[in-house]
Design an enzyme around this catalytic site. Structure first.
Site: not given
Ligand code: GTR
Length: 410
Positions: A250, A391
């Site tokens: 991420s 995610h």
């Molecule tokens: C979110 C962000 C993403 C991603 C994520 C993370 O809120 O919008 O770009 O980086 O965090 O790091 O888990």
């Protein structure tokens, strides 16, 4: 529950493939002067530096200088996994302008190998969360509020020990003959819109309160930190510094890509679910946008990047070019089916487009032009998979990363 999923619903972003408007990507192989690049020399001499310059000045920001000195201290070592592995904890103290900042490295290395190839990556919540090992020091740095992890007044506690271990398949990594080097992102820069702490303030000129518009944000600071860990690794006799794969999930995957783009000592790179301004194409109107990222995380990119909110089409670069900067070194881009916020297709397309830079070196790049089905990894010099699920980083992901490492002779 994943807090960012709740957050993403607040924004009215596009999740409909039929509403993705036509976009045009800057050509990786056409120089500013209009020259078509068709050989490695012109790529390395002219085009690659142009692309690097654009990313540095418009997106991530310049590093304002060099440290005065670094102090390295081995603070702890021992055995792990019934002596299958050794553990080392090392503190790096960075000194600049009479100020200092420390970070703790947590290192696991297989005993079966003399000089181990390693995966190097940041963790989100502190080294002690990566493995349930009572010997790991609990970070003293600022950590984001998190009740479930027992964080009190932004300080980590015993309660979070081993709590993120599902994201780090350490046994698998060790058994495959690799080591792991990890550090807490907040040691280098706490992840908040505040430039009074972290590494930035060590470099300030008199009266400076925040980086200049073309100087580093938090992502570039994290990437810089990875390079400082690489400095340490080069001096560690137990690690093969020519076989370091920089990894990140991420936002930390965004930092891993930039680290590999800016520092050729990283022999490989893995970007897990890195999304907008990571692997995903920003000009493709799907999922998170530049406006969202600049609003929610104004500290991540440099001041100059703010003007690209709602103006993706004006950016002189897109993220396929970021991946192209890593050529000819192996790179793995990974997505997840339910991680639409990160735009899996945009991540795939970036990897595909970047392949032309690999081709200059006589390397195939990504060996497919159509997006693979879920859970059908494409392993090569440029690798990609779309994992079923949310995610996250899972055992499945690590199994593929180990195959990728083996395939590329790490
Ligand atoms: C979110 C962000 C993403 C991603 C994520 C993370 O809120 O919008 O770009 O980086 O965090 O790091 O888990």
């Amino acid at each position: 529950i994943n807090t960012f999923l709740i957050f993403s619903q607040e924004w009215n972003v596009n999740y409909d493939e039929s509403k993705v408007e036509t976009y045009s990507l800057p050509s990786i192989l056409t120089s500013h002067s209009g020259m078509i690049i068709n050989n490695v020399n012109d790529w390395e001499e002219f085009r690659r530096p142009e692309i690097l310059y654009s990313f540095t000045n418009h997106v991530y920001g310049n590093i304002p200088g060099k440290l005065d000195s670094v102090i390295v201290k081995i603070t702890e070592h021992g055995n792990y996994l019934n002596s299958l592995a050794k553990r080392k904890q090392v503190t790096l103290t960075f000194i600049k302008n009479g100020k200092e900042l420390s970070t703790d490295l947590l290192i696991y290395l297989p005993n079966s190998i003399k000089k181990a190839p390693v995966f190097l990556g940041y963790n989100f919540q502190g080294n002690h969360t990566v493995i349930d090992d009572k010997n790991i020091f609990i970070t003293k740095s600022w950590v984001p509020a998190n009740e479930a992890l027992g964080v009190t007044s932004n300080q980590a506690t015993e309660k979070s020990r081993g709590e993120m271990s599902r994201r780090w398949s350490v046994e698998k990594i060790i058994n495959a003959g690799y080591g792991l080097v990890t550090l807490y992102r907040g040691d280098i820069d706490p992840d908040k819109d505040d430039f009074s702490d972290g590494i930035h303030q060590l470099f300030y000129l008199k009266d400076q309160k925040k980086p200049e518009a073309d100087e580093w944000g938090t992502i570039a600071a994290w990437s810089w930190g990875l390079s400082r860990v690489m400095d340490y690794i080069e001096a560690d006799e137990d690690i093969d510094h020519e076989k370091v794969i920089v990894f990140g999930h991420s936002r930390l995957g965004k930092a891993a890509l930039w680290a590999a783009a800016t520092d050729k000592r990283f022999a490989g790179c893995i970007s897990n679910n890195s999304g907008e301004m990571g692997a995903a194409l920003s000009k493709r109107n799907f999922g998170e946008t530049i406006e969202v990222i600049n609003t929610a995380f104004p500290h991540w990119f440099c001041g100059n990047f703010k003007k690209y909110s709602k103006k993706e089409y004006m950016l002189p670069v897109d993220q396929h070019m970021l991946i192209s900067l890593i050529a000819p070194r192996p790179v793995y881009i990974a997505s997840a089916t339910d991680d639409l916020w990160a735009d899996p297709k945009g991540e795939f397309l970036s990897a595909k487009e970047a392949s032309v830079a690999y081709n200059l070196y006589g390397i195939s790049g990504l060996i497919t032009t159509t997006m693979p089905q879920p859970d059908s990894p494409i392993i090569g010099v440029v690798s990609y998979h779309l994992r079923t699920g949310v995610h996250d980083v899972t055992d499945y992901d690590w199994e593929q990363y180990i195959k990728f490492a083996k395939f590329n002779n790490f």
